[in-house]
Design an enzyme around this catalytic site. Structure first.
Site, PDB file in Angstrom:
ATOM      1  N   ASN A  10       0.876  -1.175   0.000  1.00 35.55           N
ATOM      2  CA  ASN A  10       0.000   0.000   0.000  1.00 35.55           C
ATOM      3  C   ASN A  10       0.910   1.221   0.000  1.00 35.55           C
ATOM      4  OD1 ASN A  10      -1.766   2.059   0.482  1.00 35.55           O
ATOM      5  ND2 ASN A  10      -2.446   1.358   2.499  1.00 35.55           N
ATOM      6  N   LYS A  12       0.140   4.214  -0.273  1.00 34.08           N
ATOM      7  CA  LYS A  12      -0.506   5.389   0.327  1.00 34.08           C
ATOM      8  C   LYS A  12      -0.244   6.629  -0.560  1.00 34.08           C
ATOM      9  CE  LYS A  12      -0.223   3.153   4.784  1.00 34.08           C
ATOM     10  NZ  LYS A  12      -0.070   3.234   6.207  1.00 34.08           N
ATOM     11  N   HIS A  96      -9.523   1.328   4.985  1.00 30.26           N
ATOM     12  CA  HIS A  96      -8.250   1.515   5.695  1.00 30.26           C
ATOM     13  C   HIS A  96      -8.459   2.472   6.878  1.00 30.26           C
ATOM     14  CE1 HIS A  96      -4.119   2.563   6.574  1.00 30.26           C
ATOM     15  NE2 HIS A  96      -3.771   1.477   5.902  1.00 30.26           N
ATOM     16  N   GLU A  98      -6.799   4.844   7.924  1.00 33.47           N
ATOM     17  CA  GLU A  98      -6.554   6.253   7.609  1.00 33.47           C
ATOM     18  C   GLU A  98      -7.784   6.880   6.971  1.00 33.47           C
ATOM     19  OE1 GLU A  98      -2.957   5.468   5.469  1.00 33.47           O
ATOM     20  OE2 GLU A  98      -1.987   4.924   7.355  1.00 33.47           O
ATOM     21  N   GLU A 168      -5.216  -4.746  10.653  1.00 34.61           N
ATOM     22  CA  GLU A 168      -4.186  -3.724  10.843  1.00 34.61           C
ATOM     23  C   GLU A 168      -4.440  -2.985  12.151  1.00 34.61           C
ATOM     24  OE1 GLU A 168      -2.418  -2.610   6.747  1.00 34.61           O
ATOM     25  OE2 GLU A 168      -4.018  -1.213   7.192  1.00 34.61           O
ATOM     26  N   GLY A 174       2.765   2.431  10.809  1.00 32.24           N
ATOM     27  CA  GLY A 174       3.736   3.512  10.646  1.00 32.24           C
ATOM     28  C   GLY A 174       4.447   3.915  11.929  1.00 32.24           C
ATOM     29  N   SER A 214       3.637  -2.010  10.412  1.00 29.19           N
ATOM     30  CA  SER A 214       5.091  -2.086  10.595  1.00 29.19           C
ATOM     31  C   SER A 214       5.661  -3.465  10.270  1.00 29.19           C
ATOM     32  CB  SER A 214       5.483  -1.657  12.016  1.00 29.19           C
ATOM     33  OG  SER A 214       5.114  -0.313  12.228  1.00 29.19           O
TER      34      SER A 214
HETATM   35  P1  13P Z   1       3.122   0.432   7.703  1.00 33.03           P
HETATM   36  O1  13P Z   1       3.642  -0.851   7.113  1.00 33.03           O
HETATM   37  O2  13P Z   1       3.851   1.647   7.245  1.00 33.03           O
HETATM   38  O3  13P Z   1       3.005   0.336   9.199  1.00 33.03           O
HETATM   39  O4  13P Z   1       1.624   0.611   7.159  1.00 33.03           O
HETATM   40  C1  13P Z   1       0.751  -0.446   7.237  1.00 33.03           C
HETATM   41  C2  13P Z   1      -0.486  -0.090   6.485  1.00 33.03           C
HETATM   42  O5  13P Z   1      -1.241   0.777   6.876  1.00 33.03           O
HETATM   43  C3  13P Z   1      -0.757  -0.817   5.228  1.00 33.03           C
HETATM   44  O6  13P Z   1      -2.032  -0.558   4.766  1.00 33.03           O
END
Ligand code: 13P
Length: 255
Positions: A10, A12, A96, A98, A168, A174, A214
């Protein structure tokens, strides 16, 4: 295990189309036609078309990060399933954390998108997961259950093999903090039993449940060794060719 591991990147809101094409070239070169593990890259909307051309003829598949659940029309700024299909996207990330946090997406809206994507022959990657506050209050399984069943409302059993679930934990995204393999497995097993209650054991066994938060080469092998972890949805470590390819390698050798 009969479920094929899936490693999805992803990206992003990262990478220009040119930078995305460079990254996709590296991944496409590494993967070639090898299908031992399924590999999906999810660039931003403006990079989809370019990345699609780069990965053409390889086993790498294309995913989008979102869609709007209407066929077409006056929805400024949104992207339809038909547009995603036109650039040969096969997957779409939905719900997601976010998007839930910054764009107010509810379970009902995510559910609309999940059903719409299935109607349009796109495979949804439905994201669910608890915040740190919820985990500390002992609400993890309740939150995950509400998001899972809310997201899958009205989705028929016949469509479930096309659905991917991504667990997640929000506190691990992150942050460099990963759920321990045992913590993740506990939630993955709970998700699979909820799926079994709703759709039967046979169908639940076919659904892939990815871990996200992560995930990186250093912790992937242990996470992927868990019985109910069928791959990863990767943010940070998917933005660099070497670490993403190392994750693919980890999935190829996992069992
Ligand atoms: P990270 O791997 O940067 O923690 O992000 C995970 C994520 O949100 C994948 O959709």
């Amino acid at each position: 295990m009969s479920r094929k591991y899936l490693i999805a990147g992803n990206w992003k809101m990262n990478k220009t189309p040119a930078d995305g094409a460079d990254l996709a070239k590296e991944i496409a070169h590494f993967v070639g036609k090898d299908e031992a593990a399924e590999v999906v890259v999810c660039p931003t909307a403006v990079a989809l078309d370019r990345v699609a051309h780069v990965i053409e003829g390889t086993a790498v598949k294309l995913g989008a990060q979102n869609l709007y659940p209407k066929a077409s029309g006056a929805y400024t700024g949104e992207i339809s399933a038909e547009m995603l299909r036109a650039v040969f996207a096969k997957y779409v990330i939905l719900g997601h954390s976010e998007r839930r946090e910054y764009f107010g997406e509810t379970d009902a809206f995510v559910n609309e998108k999940v059903r719409f994507s299935l109607e349009c022959s796109l495979n949804p990657i439905l994201c669910i997961g608890e915040t740190l506050e919820q985990r500390e209050a002992g609400e993890t399984l309740e939150v995950v259950k509400t998001q899972l069943l809310g997201g899958l409302e009205g989705v028929e059993e016949a469509n479930m093999p096309k659905v991917v679930i991504a667990y997640e934990p929000v506190w691990a995204i992150g942050t460099g903090k990963t759920a321990t393999p045992e913590m993740a497995q506990e939630v993955h097993a709970a998700i699979r039993s909820l799926l079994a209650e709703k759709y039967g054991v046979g169908t639940a066994e076919r659904v892939r449940i990815l871990y996200g938060g992560s995930m990186k080469p250093a912790n992937a092998t242990e996470l992927l060794a868990q019985k109910d972890i069928d791959g990863g949805l990767i943010g940070g470590a998917s933005l660099e060719g070497k670490s993403f390819c190392d994750l693919i390698a980890a999935a190829r050798s996992a069992d």
